[in-house]
Write an enzyme that holds these catalytic residues in place. Structure first.
Site, mmCIF file in Angstrom:
data_model
loop_
_atom_site.group_PDB
_atom_site.id
_atom_site.type_symbol
_atom_site.label_atom_id
_atom_site.label_comp_id
_atom_site.label_asym_id
_atom_site.label_seq_id
_atom_site.Cartn_x
_atom_site.Cartn_y
_atom_site.Cartn_z
ATOM 1 N N GLY A 74 0.973 -1.318 -0.089
ATOM 2 C CA GLY A 74 -0.012 -0.105 -0.110
ATOM 3 C C GLY A 74 0.989 1.319 0.064
ATOM 4 O O GLY A 74 0.397 2.243 0.542
ATOM 5 N N ASN A 119 1.501 3.464 -2.133
ATOM 6 C CA ASN A 119 0.865 4.191 -3.321
ATOM 7 C C ASN A 119 0.119 5.428 -2.450
ATOM 8 O O ASN A 119 -0.073 6.389 -3.503
ATOM 9 C CB ASN A 119 0.233 3.577 -4.366
ATOM 10 C CG ASN A 119 -1.214 2.769 -3.548
ATOM 11 O OD1 ASN A 119 -1.092 1.634 -3.201
ATOM 12 N ND2 ASN A 119 -2.311 3.509 -3.882
ATOM 13 N N GLY A 134 -1.174 7.679 1.128
ATOM 14 C CA GLY A 134 -1.314 7.714 2.746
ATOM 15 C C GLY A 134 -0.210 7.602 3.468
ATOM 16 O O GLY A 134 0.930 7.830 3.094
ATOM 17 N N TYR A 176 -13.310 -3.343 12.030
ATOM 18 C CA TYR A 176 -12.121 -2.861 11.797
ATOM 19 C C TYR A 176 -11.377 -3.044 13.209
ATOM 20 O O TYR A 176 -9.879 -3.452 12.851
ATOM 21 C CB TYR A 176 -12.384 -1.447 11.265
ATOM 22 C CG TYR A 176 -10.822 -0.785 11.319
ATOM 23 C CD1 TYR A 176 -9.921 -1.040 10.306
ATOM 24 C CD2 TYR A 176 -10.609 -0.086 12.299
ATOM 25 C CE1 TYR A 176 -8.995 -0.292 10.319
ATOM 26 C CE2 TYR A 176 -9.242 0.812 12.350
ATOM 27 C CZ TYR A 176 -8.503 0.624 11.308
ATOM 28 O OH TYR A 176 -7.204 1.205 11.168
#
Length: 302
Positions: free
Chosen positions: A14, A16, A18, A169
């Protein structure tokens, strides 16, 4: 900044956007050879372009396609990563923060547990030989302060009527952390020098994050809006600091939990902090480990 990662390969899932992007940018400034593992090649290429603009004199980062919600994709990515000369650090950052009762992974798992925990469990299982073959390698798992709020219910059948997005979550992140701490314990027991460490970003918001062309929002709110947010939150760039510390600090010995030092761990400089006791419960960890192997069809042996 000291370029202490020159010649070392760091994989960021991830990477890419944030937190993953800013983790990659900060590690690039220290000389790391980066691999961006992402499900979206176009977004990964935009992030790579931003890294090349923001950080001088770096080797062009490479891309590996990885969809953590698809175990076949995880296996293909693991095969590709296993061909690297070494994996010095694996930053298991990618994940999703919300879902619905109907959201499922390709393999039929509840989307957040399946992506955040099972996808990374399968990836780590399959690249473990490469990690163990690299002296002093590390795995950095992305935890969350939300792990404090709900215990891990391994008997939950995932039925739609029981689904609630935030508890799901939180439990997915608790699973990540429980696995990470147990992994480090087993690595130490087996005599390996690979470390497993958890880091969390506090409360990191896009609204407080520096803009990067092609990566994240192109504008930020006015300073009048940002000021009150900064009293209890920080940008994704600051949220990456604990992850980078976990990936690089030479004093860490494995099994640490690192997050912001400020009020309620929401913002501030990174430090070693304490996780809720249930994240280190060995009985729960053993059950989770067995369940994860069964569900993913992978065997994690050390």
């Amino acid at each position: 900044m000291t370029r202490d990662l020159v010649g070392r390969t760091v994989v960021v899932t991830g990477g890419n956007a944030g937190l993953g992007y800013f983790t990659a940018e900060q590690l690039a400034r220290r000389g790391a050879r980066l691999v961006i593992a992402s499900r979206n090649e176009a977004k990964a290429n935009l992030a790579i372009g931003s890294l090349l603009r923001e950080v001088e004199n770096i080797e062009r980062p490479s891309f590996v396609h990885l969809d953590l919600a698809d175990l076949a994709s995880v296996s293909r990515a693991a095969d590709e990563l296993a061909d690297l000369p070494s994996i010095d650090v694996l930053v298991a950052n990618a994940g999703i923060t919300e879902g619905t009762a109907d959201s499922k992974t390709v393999d039929g798992f509840e989307s957040m547990f399946g992506t955040n925990h099972l996808g990374h469990f399968a990836l780590i299982s399959q690249v473990m030989p490469a990690l163990l073959a690299t002296a002093g390698s590390r795995i950095v798992h992305l935890g969350s302060i939300s792990h404090r709020f709900f215990a891990l219910d391994l008997d939950d059948d995932g039925s739609p009527e029981r689904f609630r997005s935030f508890p799901s979550y939180s439990r997915s992140k608790l699973a990540v952390m429980t696995f990470a701490f147990e992994l480090d314990r087993r690595l130490r027991e087996a005599g390996h020098d690979t470390l497993s460490i958890v880091a969390h970003p506090g409360f990191a918001l896009d609204e407080l994050t520096p803009t990067r062309h092609g990566v994240g929002p192109s504008t930020r709110p006015h300073a009048v809006v940002q000021a009150p947010l900064r009293t209890f939150a920080q940008g994704k760039d600051a949220g990456a600091w604990p992850i980078v510390l976990a990936a690089t600090d030479g004093y860490l010995r494995g099994g640490e939990y690192i997050g912001p030092a400020g009020w309620q761990q929401l913002r501030g400089r990174p430090r070693i902090t304490s996780a809720k006791a249930w994240s280190r419960d060995p009985a729960v960890a053993a059950r989770l480990w067995r369940l994860s192997e069964d569900l993913t069809g992978t065997s994690l042996t050390l």
